[in-house]
Design an enzyme around this catalytic site. Structure first.
Site, PDB file in Angstrom:
ATOM      1  N   CYS A 124      -5.841 -23.130 -14.032  1.00  0.00           N
ATOM      2  CA  CYS A 124      -6.846 -23.662 -14.969  1.00  0.00           C
ATOM      3  C   CYS A 124      -7.200 -25.123 -14.690  1.00  0.00           C
ATOM      4  CB  CYS A 124      -6.365 -23.517 -16.402  1.00  0.00           C
ATOM      5  SG  CYS A 124      -5.913 -21.839 -16.826  1.00  0.00           S
ATOM      6  N   HIS A 265      -9.605 -28.576 -21.060  1.00  0.00           N
ATOM      7  CA  HIS A 265      -9.542 -27.145 -20.748  1.00  0.00           C
ATOM      8  C   HIS A 265      -9.596 -26.359 -22.054  1.00  0.00           C
ATOM      9  CE1 HIS A 265      -8.472 -23.311 -19.306  1.00  0.00           C
ATOM     10  NE2 HIS A 265      -7.190 -23.360 -19.653  1.00  0.00           N
ATOM     11  N   ASN A 295     -10.757 -18.477 -22.897  1.00  0.00           N
ATOM     12  CA  ASN A 295     -10.186 -19.217 -21.769  1.00  0.00           C
ATOM     13  C   ASN A 295     -10.738 -18.639 -20.460  1.00  0.00           C
ATOM     14  OD1 ASN A 295      -8.552 -20.313 -19.788  1.00  0.00           O
ATOM     15  ND2 ASN A 295      -6.639 -19.991 -20.901  1.00  0.00           N
TER      16      ASN A 295
HETATM   17  O1  UT7 Z   1      -4.850 -21.589 -19.652  1.00  0.00           O
HETATM   18  C1  UT7 Z   1      -3.540 -21.943 -19.318  1.00  0.00           C
HETATM   19  C2  UT7 Z   1      -2.811 -22.438 -20.471  1.00  0.00           C
HETATM   20  N1  UT7 Z   1      -2.720 -21.453 -21.504  1.00  0.00           N
HETATM   21  C3  UT7 Z   1      -2.355 -21.848 -22.667  1.00  0.00           C
HETATM   22  O2  UT7 Z   1      -2.173 -23.030 -22.828  1.00  0.00           O
HETATM   23  C4  UT7 Z   1      -2.072 -20.849 -23.759  1.00  0.00           C
HETATM   24  C5  UT7 Z   1      -0.881 -21.317 -24.547  1.00  0.00           C
HETATM   25  N2  UT7 Z   1      -0.426 -20.449 -25.612  1.00  0.00           N
HETATM   26  C6  UT7 Z   1      -1.163 -20.127 -26.703  1.00  0.00           C
HETATM   27  O3  UT7 Z   1      -2.319 -20.461 -26.798  1.00  0.00           O
HETATM   28  C7  UT7 Z   1      -0.455 -19.424 -27.839  1.00  0.00           C
HETATM   29  O4  UT7 Z   1       0.936 -19.401 -27.604  1.00  0.00           O
HETATM   30  C8  UT7 Z   1      -0.956 -17.960 -28.086  1.00  0.00           C
HETATM   31  C9  UT7 Z   1      -2.352 -18.001 -28.666  1.00  0.00           C
HETATM   32  C10 UT7 Z   1      -0.921 -17.180 -26.797  1.00  0.00           C
HETATM   33  C11 UT7 Z   1      -0.044 -17.274 -29.115  1.00  0.00           C
HETATM   34  O5  UT7 Z   1       0.026 -18.035 -30.294  1.00  0.00           O
HETATM   35  P1  UT7 Z   1       1.450 -18.329 -30.977  1.00  0.00           P
HETATM   36  O6  UT7 Z   1       1.202 -19.104 -32.191  1.00  0.00           O
HETATM   37  O7  UT7 Z   1       2.314 -18.978 -29.928  1.00  0.00           O
HETATM   38  O8  UT7 Z   1       1.923 -16.881 -31.368  1.00  0.00           O
HETATM   39  P2  UT7 Z   1       3.212 -16.065 -30.912  1.00  0.00           P
HETATM   40  O9  UT7 Z   1       3.124 -15.701 -29.493  1.00  0.00           O
HETATM   41  O10 UT7 Z   1       4.415 -16.802 -31.353  1.00  0.00           O
HETATM   42  O11 UT7 Z   1       3.053 -14.785 -31.799  1.00  0.00           O
HETATM   43  C12 UT7 Z   1       3.165 -14.854 -33.202  1.00  0.00           C
HETATM   44  C13 UT7 Z   1       3.055 -13.443 -33.745  1.00  0.00           C
HETATM   45  C14 UT7 Z   1       4.007 -12.446 -33.081  1.00  0.00           C
HETATM   46  O12 UT7 Z   1       4.486 -11.563 -34.078  1.00  0.00           O
HETATM   47  P3  UT7 Z   1       5.975 -11.728 -34.668  1.00  0.00           P
HETATM   48  O13 UT7 Z   1       6.876 -11.607 -33.456  1.00  0.00           O
HETATM   49  O14 UT7 Z   1       6.007 -13.096 -35.276  1.00  0.00           O
HETATM   50  O15 UT7 Z   1       6.061 -10.600 -35.637  1.00  0.00           O
HETATM   51  C15 UT7 Z   1       3.115 -11.690 -32.140  1.00  0.00           C
HETATM   52  O16 UT7 Z   1       3.563 -10.387 -31.905  1.00  0.00           O
HETATM   53  O17 UT7 Z   1       1.738 -12.931 -33.560  1.00  0.00           O
HETATM   54  C16 UT7 Z   1       1.805 -11.659 -32.901  1.00  0.00           C
HETATM   55  N3  UT7 Z   1       0.661 -11.487 -32.021  1.00  0.00           N
HETATM   56  C17 UT7 Z   1      -0.527 -10.996 -32.435  1.00  0.00           C
HETATM   57  N4  UT7 Z   1      -0.949 -10.556 -33.638  1.00  0.00           N
HETATM   58  C18 UT7 Z   1      -2.213 -10.120 -33.719  1.00  0.00           C
HETATM   59  C19 UT7 Z   1       0.572 -11.826 -30.708  1.00  0.00           C
HETATM   60  N5  UT7 Z   1      -0.674 -11.541 -30.245  1.00  0.00           N
HETATM   61  C20 UT7 Z   1      -1.363 -11.029 -31.306  1.00  0.00           C
HETATM   62  C21 UT7 Z   1      -2.673 -10.549 -31.455  1.00  0.00           C
HETATM   63  N6  UT7 Z   1      -3.067 -10.109 -32.672  1.00  0.00           N
HETATM   64  N7  UT7 Z   1      -3.552 -10.544 -30.432  1.00  0.00           N
END
Ligand code: UT7
Length: 338
Positions: A124, A265, A295
């Protein structure tokens, strides 16, 4: 920070951006569309990422097609002909092929017959890396016009069954013509590139390369798609972008008040806001279009830069801060005067 200070660097010319262009595929995929395919919902996606919709390329459209379309606009706006391009650098993690390079396809599509070229892989942060590499050829006087492109068909490496990643990404391309700065424009004021390879496993495509070549087993295990440890990546993205952005401002002798527009980004609205706040920027100084395109990896800053210019947000003499972060973990920041 693995930073090398360019002390004693002799620059004959400064580099400026003479024209930009972008291309977004027609097909819009909304969060509601995703709700019908996987266990997700609009509320979660908007709250956690700020993304409302993204673009998907057509099945028969590849990265070089989108890169070519963006490049044509940039060439036209720079007022040059394709034959005047000396070098083409294509930043991408989704090349048309392992080889030949996507740059070779784009060179042929454009009729840029004099141009050399190569693909550059810094995920990225790739467009920032490609502009800095290009600016070095301008600085020495070796080349006059360089085409820097960020282009991605991320849907070709997205696991459409993995809700942790699939809702995040979109396709598109952006391009810039880099030329010698003239007396009216200062152009690039500073650039900082960083990398932390110890975190390389946190965001990767596990198979299909020489480490784990393609096999029936890797296909069955869906290892040809992106895998990301989101939380860890998020934290590194914020701290690295703040570090790199600060270093670029310092090297340019600029304060945050001098910045007309910061283009980060576009991975996640929460990352964009956190980086802006930590750098001390006001909300109106920070560009956002992640809501529309998600993204788009190496294309992200290139598309955003073109949009900012085309919508009249940037004027002659304005200072811009560009910062990107990606797999590797790579980070790049550029301060420039438009
Ligand atoms: O481009 C290169 C760089 N990329 C980035 O910088 C991306 C960095 N990461 C992020 O943007 C975030 O970590 C995400 C958007 C990918 C995820 O957000 P988060 O706040 O870190 O959520 P999480 O992964 O901790 O997930 C929280 C909850 C989980 O459920 P439990 O385990 O708490 O019950 C996931 O299973 O949200 C759930 N979850 C979803 N729910 C609905 C994960 N994906 C989804 C989804 N829809 N699509």
């Amino acid at each position: 920070m693995n930073e090398i200070k360019p002390e004693g660097l002799k620059k004959l010319y400064s580099c400026r951006i003479a024209g930009t262009g972008s291309y977004l595929p027609e097909r819009v995929v909304t969060n509601t569309d995703w709700e019908k395919l996987i266990d997700t919902n609009d509320e979660w996606i908007v709250a956690r990422t700020g993304i409302k919709e993204r673009r998907f390329a057509a099945e028969d459209q590849c990265t070089s097609d989108m890169g070519t379309a963006a490049a044509k606009k940039a060439i036209q706006r720079a007022g040059i002909s394709p034959e005047e391009i000396d070098l083409i650098i294509v930043a991408t993690v989704t090349p048309d092929h392992i080889f030949p390079s996507t740059a070779a396809r784009i060179q042929h599509n454009l009729g840029a017959t004099r141009a050399a070229g190569f693909d550059l892989q810094a995920a990225c942060a790739g467009f920032l890396y490609s502009m800095e590499v290009g600016s070095q050829f301008i600085a020495t006087g070796y080349y006059k016009n360089i085409l820097a492109i960020g282009a991605e068909k991320l849907t070709s490496i997205t696991d459409m069954e993995d809700r942790n990643t699939c809702i995040l990404f979109g396709d598109g391309a952006g391009a810039a013509i880099l030329s010698r700065a003239d007396s009216k424009t200062k152009g690039f004021l500073s650039c900082v590139l960083q990398m932390d390879g110890s975190k390389a496993d946190l965001l990767q495509v596990p198979a299909g390369g020489s480490r784990t070549p393609a096999s029936q087993e890797t296909l069955d295990a869906r290892l040809h798609y992106m895998r990301m440890q989101g939380k860890e990546t998020f934290k590194c993205a914020v701290s690295s972008m703040v570090d790199c952005g600060r270093a670029a401002l310092e090297r340019a002798g600029c304060s945050v008040e001098d910045v007309k527009l910061a283009i980060f980004h576009q991975a996640n609205l929460r990352i964009i806001k956190a980086v802006g706040e930590r750098l001390g920027l006001k909300e109106e100084q920070v560009f956002v279009n992640v809501n529309k395109y998600g993204n788009t990896s190496a294309a992200s800053v290139a598309i955003a830069l073109d949009e900012a210019i085309e919508t009249g947000t940037v004027h002659s003499g304005d200072k811009l801060l560009l910062v990107a972060f990606g797999s590797g973990f790579t980070t790049g920041a550029i301060v420039l005067e438009w």
